[in-house]
Scaffold this motif. Structure first.
Motif, PDB file in Angstrom:
ATOM      1  N   ALA A  14     -37.478  45.734  37.403  1.00 46.98           N
ATOM      2  CA  ALA A  14     -36.702  45.099  36.335  1.00 46.98           C
ATOM      3  C   ALA A  14     -35.805  46.106  35.625  1.00 46.98           C
ATOM      4  CB  ALA A  14     -37.648  44.444  35.328  1.00 46.98           C
ATOM      5  N   LYS A  70     -31.957  42.533  29.906  1.00 43.74           N
ATOM      6  CA  LYS A  70     -32.013  41.546  30.977  1.00 43.74           C
ATOM      7  C   LYS A  70     -33.466  41.241  31.290  1.00 43.74           C
ATOM      8  CE  LYS A  70     -30.090  38.992  34.239  1.00 43.74           C
ATOM      9  NZ  LYS A  70     -29.181  37.846  33.906  1.00 43.74           N
ATOM     10  N   ASP A  71     -33.846  39.978  31.126  1.00 43.21           N
ATOM     11  CA  ASP A  71     -35.226  39.550  31.383  1.00 43.21           C
ATOM     12  C   ASP A  71     -36.219  40.395  30.591  1.00 43.21           C
ATOM     13  OD1 ASP A  71     -34.260  37.612  33.165  1.00 43.21           O
ATOM     14  OD2 ASP A  71     -34.345  39.009  34.854  1.00 43.21           O
ATOM     15  N   GLY A  72     -35.819  40.770  29.373  1.00 35.94           N
ATOM     16  CA  GLY A  72     -36.721  41.492  28.473  1.00 35.94           C
ATOM     17  C   GLY A  72     -36.713  42.995  28.605  1.00 35.94           C
ATOM     18  N   GLN A 119     -24.965  37.376  31.678  1.00 36.20           N
ATOM     19  CA  GLN A 119     -26.093  36.707  31.004  1.00 36.20           C
ATOM     20  C   GLN A 119     -27.122  37.729  30.501  1.00 36.20           C
ATOM     21  OE1 GLN A 119     -25.164  34.749  34.213  1.00 36.20           O
ATOM     22  NE2 GLN A 119     -23.702  34.021  32.685  1.00 36.20           N
ATOM     23  N   THR A 120     -26.589  38.811  29.943  1.00 32.48           N
ATOM     24  CA  THR A 120     -27.446  39.807  29.294  1.00 32.48           C
ATOM     25  C   THR A 120     -27.271  39.715  27.780  1.00 32.48           C
ATOM     26  OG1 THR A 120     -25.740  41.515  29.437  1.00 32.48           O
ATOM     27  CG2 THR A 120     -27.321  41.409  31.242  1.00 32.48           C
ATOM     28  N   LYS A 143     -39.324  47.639  27.696  1.00 30.79           N
ATOM     29  CA  LYS A 143     -39.213  46.385  26.935  1.00 30.79           C
ATOM     30  C   LYS A 143     -38.746  46.655  25.507  1.00 30.79           C
ATOM     31  CE  LYS A 143     -42.209  43.222  29.457  1.00 30.79           C
ATOM     32  NZ  LYS A 143     -43.350  42.277  29.382  1.00 30.79           N
ATOM     33  N   ALA A 152     -31.667  46.128  34.977  1.00 31.56           N
ATOM     34  CA  ALA A 152     -31.068  46.318  33.650  1.00 31.56           C
ATOM     35  C   ALA A 152     -30.174  47.552  33.620  1.00 31.56           C
ATOM     36  CB  ALA A 152     -32.168  46.427  32.598  1.00 31.56           C
ATOM     37  N   GLN A 162     -43.398  46.366  39.226  1.00 35.91           N
ATOM     38  CA  GLN A 162     -42.590  45.238  38.784  1.00 35.91           C
ATOM     39  C   GLN A 162     -41.684  45.637  37.617  1.00 35.91           C
ATOM     40  OE1 GLN A 162     -45.977  45.065  39.289  1.00 35.91           O
ATOM     41  NE2 GLN A 162     -45.823  43.990  41.266  1.00 35.91           N
ATOM     42  N   GLU A 163     -42.215  46.419  36.703  1.00 38.45           N
ATOM     43  CA  GLU A 163     -41.416  46.861  35.559  1.00 38.45           C
ATOM     44  C   GLU A 163     -40.288  47.793  36.007  1.00 38.45           C
ATOM     45  OE1 GLU A 163     -44.650  46.886  31.921  1.00 38.45           O
ATOM     46  OE2 GLU A 163     -44.830  48.405  33.492  1.00 38.45           O
TER      47      GLU A 163
END
Length: 264
Positions: A13, A106-108, A54-55, A179, A17, A9-10
């Motif tokens: 993401a 983006k999303d952390g 939206q970053t 992150k 990014a 999952q990471e």
């Protein structure tokens, strides 16, 4: 040293990014031309990141220990500036070279990449420095695979750059990323084969060599951020974020307009 191995999952993401960071560079490319200020490039990138993607621009107000908050959304390092150049009223002129360093959240998760641009028509010397630096980065990336060593990356980059007649900056390096903007491990762009930690699938880090046309020594300007070559020679840098896979590597910071891997 605690290295965080990313899970499925990471990694997914981080792919998002990384692609978004590269797309900022795709967007800004047509604007990098004689007459534009680095402040204008920063404004355009900031608006694109915040309003279109939206970053979050990771450099804006970034403040590691011992530093004052970084005041802009991107880094713009021109000619003899090695890294962390602060955008301002400086107007780019024909023949300049400039590194644009982009990091989005983006999303952390962080995506981090940079490219060199030759403004207008560059000299043969400046163009060659940018090309050799690009190839040096890719030579380093090609070393990435499970059971290889971090030192293999640095050795390959240093050998290639120095054989071309250039020097490698020692004080700044690639880094783990996820992150957090900067995580373990540190990825040196010089070194010896078979040294350092072994690479494992799920590691994600940047490879971002800074190569000088003259000597390797650098100094920091009074703004507390901008790094320049001590001998005022030109400097170039390219950066990708790289994932160690089960069989080799995956470059996470690629997009439609990203320069393709060179023939090495």
């Amino acid at each position: 040293m605690k290295i965080h191995i990313k899970n499925t999952q990471e990694i997914a993401a981080m792919r998002v990014a990384g692609r978004l960071a590269s797309e900022v560079l795709d967007f800004i490319t047509p604007y990098v031309k004689p007459g534009v200020t680095t402040e204008e490039l920063d404004r355009l990138c900031h608006d694109y990141m915040v309003n279109i993607q939206q970053t979050i621009p990771a450099p804006l107000n970034y403040c590691p220990p011992g530093y004052t908050p970084y005041p802009k959304s991107i880094c713009t390092s021109v000619n003899h500036q090695v890294c962390h150049g602060i955008p301002g009223s400086k107007t780019l002129k024909n023949g300049d070279i400039v590194n644009l360093d982009i990091t989005v959240i983006k999303d952390g998760f962080h995506g981090d990449t940079s490219r060199m641009f030759v403004v207008g028509e560059g000299s043969k010397q400046a163009t060659r420095l940018c090309q050799i630096t690009f190839e040096s980065m890719w030579i380093g990336i090609e070393q990435v695979k499970p059971e290889a060593f971090l030192g293999d990356i640095g050795f390959a980059i240093q050998s290639y750059a120095e054989n071309a007649g250039y020097s490698v900056v020692r004080e700044f390096c690639g880094h783990g990323i996820g992150k957090e903007f900067h995580e373990d491990p540190q990825v040196l762009h010089y070194g010896r084969k078979g040294t350092g930690i072994k690479l494992r699938p799920g590691m994600i880090f940047t490879i971002e060599p800074m190569i000088n046309a003259g000597k390797k020594e650098i100094r920091q300007l009074a703004d507390g951020w901008t790094i320049v070559t001590a001998d005022h020679s030109l400097s170039a840098q390219w950066e990708h974020t790289v994932l160690v896979t089960e069989t080799g590597y995956e470059v996470l910071t690629q997009s439609e307009g990203c320069p393709s891997r060179p023939t090495l």
